[in-house]
Design an enzyme around this catalytic site. Structure first.
Site, PDB file in Angstrom:
ATOM      1  N   ASP A  24      40.071 -38.509 -13.805  1.00 54.57           N
ATOM      2  CA  ASP A  24      40.305 -39.766 -14.528  1.00 54.57           C
ATOM      3  C   ASP A  24      40.187 -39.456 -16.015  1.00 54.57           C
ATOM      4  OD1 ASP A  24      40.528 -42.611 -15.023  1.00 54.57           O
ATOM      5  OD2 ASP A  24      38.385 -42.670 -15.372  1.00 54.57           O
ATOM      6  N   SER A  25      40.510 -40.462 -16.837  1.00 52.37           N
ATOM      7  CA  SER A  25      40.356 -40.283 -18.279  1.00 52.37           C
ATOM      8  C   SER A  25      38.884 -40.281 -18.692  1.00 52.37           C
ATOM      9  CB  SER A  25      41.072 -41.427 -19.003  1.00 52.37           C
ATOM     10  OG  SER A  25      40.527 -42.656 -18.585  1.00 52.37           O
ATOM     11  N   CYS A  87      42.955 -42.579 -11.444  1.00 53.68           N
ATOM     12  CA  CYS A  87      43.274 -43.284 -12.677  1.00 53.68           C
ATOM     13  C   CYS A  87      44.618 -43.965 -12.450  1.00 53.68           C
ATOM     14  CB  CYS A  87      43.372 -42.268 -13.820  1.00 53.68           C
ATOM     15  SG  CYS A  87      44.001 -42.940 -15.362  1.00 53.68           S
ATOM     16  N   GLU A 166      33.039 -47.693 -20.949  1.00 53.07           N
ATOM     17  CA  GLU A 166      32.626 -46.349 -21.405  1.00 53.07           C
ATOM     18  C   GLU A 166      31.345 -46.437 -22.249  1.00 53.07           C
ATOM     19  OE1 GLU A 166      34.055 -43.046 -21.053  1.00 53.07           O
ATOM     20  OE2 GLU A 166      35.364 -43.835 -19.482  1.00 53.07           O
ATOM     21  N   CYS A 198      42.575 -50.778 -12.670  1.00 58.15           N
ATOM     22  CA  CYS A 198      42.079 -49.701 -13.524  1.00 58.15           C
ATOM     23  C   CYS A 198      40.756 -49.288 -12.913  1.00 58.15           C
ATOM     24  CB  CYS A 198      41.885 -50.211 -14.953  1.00 58.15           C
ATOM     25  SG  CYS A 198      41.032 -49.033 -16.023  1.00 58.15           S
ATOM     26  N   HIS A 200      38.158 -48.192 -14.031  1.00 59.92           N
ATOM     27  CA  HIS A 200      36.952 -48.590 -14.765  1.00 59.92           C
ATOM     28  C   HIS A 200      36.472 -49.990 -14.365  1.00 59.92           C
ATOM     29  CE1 HIS A 200      37.961 -45.250 -17.434  1.00 59.92           C
ATOM     30  NE2 HIS A 200      36.839 -45.435 -18.101  1.00 59.92           N
TER      31      HIS A 200
HETATM   32  N1  DGL Z   1      40.580 -45.607 -15.589  1.00 63.29           N
HETATM   33  C1  DGL Z   1      41.936 -45.450 -15.939  1.00 63.29           C
HETATM   34  C2  DGL Z   1      42.890 -46.297 -15.179  1.00 63.29           C
HETATM   35  O1  DGL Z   1      42.634 -46.536 -14.026  1.00 63.29           O
HETATM   36  C3  DGL Z   1      42.279 -45.247 -17.371  1.00 63.29           C
HETATM   37  C4  DGL Z   1      41.646 -46.072 -18.396  1.00 63.29           C
HETATM   38  C5  DGL Z   1      42.032 -45.564 -19.745  1.00 63.29           C
HETATM   39  O2  DGL Z   1      41.746 -44.389 -20.010  1.00 63.29           O
HETATM   40  O3  DGL Z   1      42.634 -46.323 -20.504  1.00 63.29           O
HETATM   41  O4  DGL Z   1      43.926 -46.690 -15.659  1.00 63.29           O
END
Ligand code: DGL
Length: 285
Positions: A24-25, A87, A166, A198, A200
Site C-alpha cells: 500500500d502507499s 491499495c 496517517e 480506500c 485507510h
Molecule cells: N490506501 C490507499 C487506497 O486504498 C491509498 C491512499 C493514498 O495513498 O492516497 O487508495
C-alpha cells in the site's frame, strides 16, 4: 526432478511455503494484511508501505503505476508467491498492467469490494468513498454496473482522510468534522450501502458508521479480498501446507520512510507484535 534455483530468501519460485507480498502507499494496507492474517493464519506475509511517497490518491496514473511496479520488483526479490495490492488507487490504476507482466498471481481490492456492494444493496444506490484517483478512474462504477446495470453508484473523493489516518487521528473532532462534510452529500442521496474504497478508511470506520447511521451498510473490501486470496492460492496449489508455528519472521514489514512511526502505528492495530520495520530505498528497484 530438476533442482530449482532458490532466491536470496531461500524460496523456490512458486513455493507454497514462500510469503505473500502485500503493499500500500502507507499504513492503510494493514487493514487488508490484518484480515489475511485472520483468515489464513499459517501464511507468511511481507508488507511494504510506501510511506515516503504517500499519498497515491492525488497522483497520476503514470506515477502510481511506476511506484507500484517498483514495489512489485522489490517484492519479487523476496520471492513472494503471490501479491495483494492492498491499495484501491494502485488497484484501479496499475493492476491490469502489472498482471500482464507478472509470473505469479496478483489481486487487488476493488473487484472484491464491488462484488459485495452489488450483493448487499437493496435500493440500488451505492456510495463509494475513496481517493480522488480511484473516483476519477470510475472503476467501482464500471465493476458494479458490470454485475448489475441498474445500480446507481455515487462516488465521493475524500482526500483529507488519508493524511488524517496517517497522522493517527482516528478518533478526533477534526476527523469527525471533515467526515461530516464529506458524507452529508451521500446521506442526502439516500444510499443504503457505502464502500470504504480506500484501505485507510476502515481505520475510521466507527466515525463513518456513526455519521451514516444504522440504515447504511458499510462495505470493507478487505474481508472479501482475503477470502478471494485464499481461494486463489488454493486453486494454484499455493496454500502453505505448514501447520506449525512460523516463528518471529512470519510477518515482515518494509517501508520507504519513517520506520519507527510505522512500527508504532502497526503495533496499535495488529494484534501480532511487529518486531521491526525496515527501510527500503524503493526508487532503486
Ligand atoms: N490506501 C490507499 C487506497 O486504498 C491509498 C491512499 C493514498 O495513498 O492516497 O487508495
Amino acid at each position: 526432478m530438476e533442482k530449482q534455483e532458490l532466491g536470496k530468501t531461500g524460496y523456490a519460485l512458486n513455493d507454497p511455503t514462500a510469503p505473500i507480498g502485500v503493499f500500500d502507499s502507507g499504513v492503510g494496507g494493514l487493514t487488508v494484511a490484518r484480515e489475511i492474517m485472520r483468515q489464513i493464519p499459517n501464511e507468511r506475509l511481507i508488507y511494504f508501505g510506501d510511506t515516503a511517497r504517500v499519498p497515491y490518491g492525488n497522483k497520476s496514473k503514470e506515477t502510481v503505476t511506476k511506484f507500484s511496479k517498483q514495489i512489485v520488483r522489490f517484492l519479487k526479490t523476496q520471492r513472494v508467491k503471490a501479491i495483494v495490492i492492498a491499495c484501491n488507487t494502485a488497484s484501479a490504476y496499475a493492476l491490469d498492467e502489472i498482471e500482464k507482466e507478472l509470473d505469479i498471481p496478483i489481486i487487488g481490492v476493488v473487484k472484491p469490494g464491488a462484488r459485495v456492494a452489488a450483493e448487499v444493496t437493496k435500493n440500488k444506490k451505492v456510495g463509494v468513498i475513496a481517493t480522488a484517483g480511484t473516483i476519477q478512474s470510475r472503476i467501482y462504477t464500471d465493476y458494479i454496473q458490470g454485475i448489475q446495470k441498474d445500480i446507481q453508484v455515487i462516488g465521493k473523493a475524500c482526500p483529507l482522510f488519508v493524511p488524517l489516518v496517517e497522522e493517527g487521528l482516528l478518533e478526533d473532532p477534526v476527523t469527525d468534522e471533515i467526515a461530516t462534510r464529506y458524507l452529508n452529500e451521500l446521506k442526502d442521496i439516500d444510499i443504503d450501502t457505502l464502500i470504504l474504497g480506500c484501505t485507510h478508511y476502515p481505520l475510521i470506520r466507527s466515525t463513518l458508521g456513526r455519521i451514516m447511521g444504522e440504515s447504511v451498510t458499510l462495505v470493507n473490501p478487505a474481508y472479501e479480498t482475503a477470502r478471494e486470496l485464499k481461494e486463489l492460492l488454493a486453486g494454484e496449489g499455493l496454500l502453505n501446507p505448514s501447520t506449525k508455528r512460523l516463528g518471529t519472521n512470519q510477518y515482515q514489514f518494509f517501508v520507504s520512510d519513517g520506520a519507527d512511526k510505522f512500527k508504532t502505528f502497526a503495533n496499535s492495530i495488529l494484534k501480532y507484535g511487529i518486531l521491526s520495520a525496515q527501510i527500503i530505498h524503493i526508487e532503486e528497484y
